[in-house]
Enzyme design. Structure first.
Site, mmCIF file in Angstrom:
data_model
loop_
_atom_site.group_PDB
_atom_site.id
_atom_site.type_symbol
_atom_site.label_atom_id
_atom_site.label_comp_id
_atom_site.label_asym_id
_atom_site.label_seq_id
_atom_site.Cartn_x
_atom_site.Cartn_y
_atom_site.Cartn_z
ATOM 1 N N GLY A 20 72.859 -34.255 -2.812
ATOM 2 C CA GLY A 20 74.036 -33.408 -3.018
ATOM 3 C C GLY A 20 75.108 -34.021 -3.905
ATOM 4 N N TRP A 29 66.946 -25.144 2.625
ATOM 5 C CA TRP A 29 68.158 -24.314 2.530
ATOM 6 C C TRP A 29 69.309 -24.892 3.355
ATOM 7 C CZ3 TRP A 29 66.371 -18.440 2.959
ATOM 8 C CH2 TRP A 29 65.466 -18.165 1.916
ATOM 9 N N LYS A 30 68.996 -25.859 4.213
ATOM 10 C CA LYS A 30 70.014 -26.442 5.109
ATOM 11 C C LYS A 30 70.711 -25.314 5.890
ATOM 12 C CE LYS A 30 70.264 -30.405 2.092
ATOM 13 N NZ LYS A 30 71.012 -31.535 1.580
ATOM 14 N N GLU A 45 64.121 -39.711 -0.119
ATOM 15 C CA GLU A 45 65.412 -39.140 -0.488
ATOM 16 C C GLU A 45 66.497 -40.207 -0.348
ATOM 17 O OE1 GLU A 45 65.381 -34.588 -0.018
ATOM 18 O OE2 GLU A 45 65.957 -35.421 1.898
ATOM 19 N N GLY A 78 67.352 -29.372 -2.261
ATOM 20 C CA GLY A 78 68.411 -28.814 -1.414
ATOM 21 C C GLY A 78 69.188 -27.743 -2.163
ATOM 22 N N GLY A 79 70.350 -28.132 -2.679
ATOM 23 C CA GLY A 79 71.261 -27.186 -3.327
ATOM 24 C C GLY A 79 70.597 -26.255 -4.332
HETATM 25 P P1 PGA Z 1 70.024 -31.868 -2.792
HETATM 26 O O1 PGA Z 1 69.448 -32.105 -1.310
HETATM 27 O O2 PGA Z 1 68.884 -31.339 -3.621
HETATM 28 O O3 PGA Z 1 71.126 -30.848 -2.615
HETATM 29 O O4 PGA Z 1 70.510 -33.176 -3.277
HETATM 30 C C1 PGA Z 1 68.146 -32.591 -1.112
HETATM 31 C C2 PGA Z 1 67.870 -32.693 0.358
HETATM 32 O O5 PGA Z 1 68.779 -33.033 1.120
HETATM 33 O O6 PGA Z 1 66.737 -32.453 0.802
#
Ligand code: PGA
Length: 252
Positions: A174, A12-13, A168, A235-236
């Protein structure tokens, strides 16, 4: 050795407050309980929500993780969170060495390895992130960079139970861009070979390798079908329950 059971992890950051976090976790929990997923599920909310989310998913097949921890178990480190605190709050996993930590907090491989040891001592599974920048890929150094990150960030004695590796590519995070299936397959094969070489055919083959970087419901099926991809770090797209669950449903 059968392929490891896939893991779909949501990062979720720095997003989520009590109300929307509870809603999101509640929806994932309901989906997991109703759908008997072909993967394990993990939610990594910000620290402030770890305990609340752990409470919400209690009894459901959904685990909870932190997004970082300190290398020490306790002490005078203002603003930091220790691995035993995460464990105490209900976490079973912790993301370490995410490229945003490496970039914005200048985390080194040695620091990530020290954090991973702390996580292991606290009974947490570490999800160690590695990945090249776009310039490094263009220069043909992607494998060299990832190999060095693996060597430096993964501590000795790691096992399939306490280590997950997330590949990653920094340029895919992102951005909506993803590597080709062939590039993902090549990098995952490379990472698997390094892990088997270092930890043996049992543990090295059993460690889960996640792909992360712009994973969405629309590309999940393709990415998750790539050999040696044992799940995703999302992430997103993990901030929308429907999207996150659709990714989990795409596990082959
Ligand atoms: P993202 O991020 O799916 O938004 O590209 C992945 C992550 O940073 O773990």
């Amino acid at each position: 050795m059968p392929a490891p059971r896939p893991l779909i992890a949501g990062n979720w950051k720095m997003n989520g407050r009590t109300e929307d976090g509870a809603k999101l976790a509640g929806a994932v929990r309901a989906w997991a309980q109703a759908n008997n997923p072909r993967c394990d599920l993990l939610l990594c909310p910000p620290f402030t929500l770890v305990q609340a989310v752990a409470h919400i998913v209690l009894g459901a097949p959904v685990a909870v993780g932190g997004q970082d921890c300190h290398a020490e178990a306790a002490g005078a480190y203002t603003g930091d969170i220790a691995a035993p605190m995460l464990r105490d709050a209900g976490a079973s996993h912790v993301i370490l060495g995410h490229s945003e930590r490496r970039q914005y907090h200048k985390e080194t491989d040695a620091e990530v390895a020290a954090k991973a040891l702390a996580a292991r001592a606290a009974g947490l599974t570490a999800i160690i992130c590695v990945g090249e920048t776009e310039a490094e890929r263009v220069e043909g150094r992607a494998e060299a960079v990832v190999g060095a990150q693996l060597a430096g960030s993964v501590p000795d004695g790691a096992t399939a139970a306490d280590l997950v590796v997330a590949y990653e590519p920094v340029w895919a995070i992102g951005t909506g861009r993803t590597p080709t299936e062939a590039d993902v397959a090549a990098m995952h094969a490379f990472i698997r070979a390094r892990l088997v070489e270092r930890f043996g055919p049992g543990e090295g083959a059993g460690m889960r390798l996640l792909y992360g970087g712009s994973v969405k419901a629309t590309n999940a099926q393709t990415l998750l079908a790539v050999p040696e991809v044992n799940g995703a770090l999302v992430g997103g797209a993990s901030l929308k329950a429907e999207e996150f669950c659709a990714i989990a449903a795409a596990v082959p």
